[in-house]
Design a protein around this motif. Structure first.
Motif, short mmCIF file in Angstrom:
data_model
loop_
_atom_site.label_atom_id
_atom_site.label_comp_id
_atom_site.label_asym_id
_atom_site.label_seq_id
_atom_site.Cartn_x
_atom_site.Cartn_y
_atom_site.Cartn_z
N UNK A 29 0.84 -1.20 0.00
CA UNK A 29 0.00 0.00 0.00
C UNK A 29 0.87 1.25 0.00
N UNK A 30 1.95 1.24 0.75
CA UNK A 30 2.85 2.38 0.78
C UNK A 30 3.49 2.60 -0.59
N UNK A 31 3.90 1.52 -1.24
CA UNK A 31 4.46 1.62 -2.59
C UNK A 31 3.42 2.16 -3.57
N UNK A 32 2.20 1.72 -3.44
CA UNK A 32 1.11 2.20 -4.28
C UNK A 32 0.91 3.71 -4.09
N UNK A 33 1.01 4.17 -2.84
CA UNK A 33 0.82 5.59 -2.54
C UNK A 33 2.01 6.42 -3.02
N UNK A 34 3.19 5.83 -3.11
CA UNK A 34 4.35 6.56 -3.61
C UNK A 34 4.24 6.72 -5.13
N UNK A 35 3.77 5.68 -5.81
CA UNK A 35 3.66 5.75 -7.27
C UNK A 35 2.46 6.60 -7.70
N UNK A 36 1.32 6.38 -7.08
CA UNK A 36 0.10 7.13 -7.40
C UNK A 36 -0.34 7.90 -6.15
N UNK A 71 -4.91 13.99 -1.93
CA UNK A 71 -3.72 13.25 -1.56
C UNK A 71 -4.10 12.05 -0.70
N UNK A 72 -3.55 10.89 -1.01
CA UNK A 72 -3.85 9.67 -0.27
C UNK A 72 -3.24 9.74 1.14
N UNK A 73 -3.86 9.02 2.07
CA UNK A 73 -3.37 9.00 3.45
C UNK A 73 -1.98 8.39 3.53
N UNK A 74 -1.73 7.34 2.79
CA UNK A 74 -0.41 6.71 2.79
C UNK A 74 0.67 7.66 2.28
N UNK A 75 0.32 8.50 1.32
CA UNK A 75 1.29 9.48 0.80
C UNK A 75 1.56 10.55 1.85
N UNK A 76 0.55 10.93 2.61
CA UNK A 76 0.77 11.90 3.69
C UNK A 76 1.74 11.33 4.72
N UNK A 77 1.59 10.05 5.05
CA UNK A 77 2.48 9.40 6.00
C UNK A 77 3.89 9.34 5.43
N UNK A 78 4.02 8.96 4.15
CA UNK A 78 5.32 8.88 3.50
C UNK A 78 6.03 10.23 3.52
N UNK A 79 5.32 11.31 3.20
CA UNK A 79 5.90 12.64 3.19
C UNK A 79 6.33 13.07 4.59
N UNK A 80 5.50 12.75 5.58
CA UNK A 80 5.84 13.09 6.96
C UNK A 80 7.11 12.36 7.40
#
Length: 88
Positions: A29-36, A71-80
């Motif tokens: 899911x984290x990889x999915x949020x990084x790509x999209x 913005x997806x929740x997983x992408x927010x976590x990744x950016x943080x």
């Protein structure tokens, strides 16, 4: 009469396999949020605007500010997490 012998069989769920599956799902899911990183807005369906009841005029969506994407929740976590490592 023969006594019944209790066998020491493993009948419970394999906890290690479930934990591994959960970790792989989270990583996927984290990889999915990084790509999209963006998903379609749920309120306007990705259009960014709504039609008026008469059908002649339209207005921008309040939730996505007319962009049609959020913005997806997983992408927010990744950016943080990325910013936390950078600020050390």
């Amino acid at each position: 009469m023969t006594p019944l012998l209790a066998t020491a069989g493993h009948t419970g769920p394999d906890l290690g396999a479930w934990i591994l599956l959960a970790v792989l799902a989270a990583a996927g899911h984290l990889l999915h949020c990084v790509i999209w990183p963006y998903r379609p807005c749920r309120k306007c369906g990705g259009a960014g605007r709504f039609r008026s009841p008469s059908g002649r005029a339209w207005r921008y969506c309040n939730r996505c500010s007319g962009r049609g994407a959020q913005l997806r929740t997983g992408r927010r976590i990744w950016t943080h997490l990325k910013n936390t490592n950078r600020n050390r």
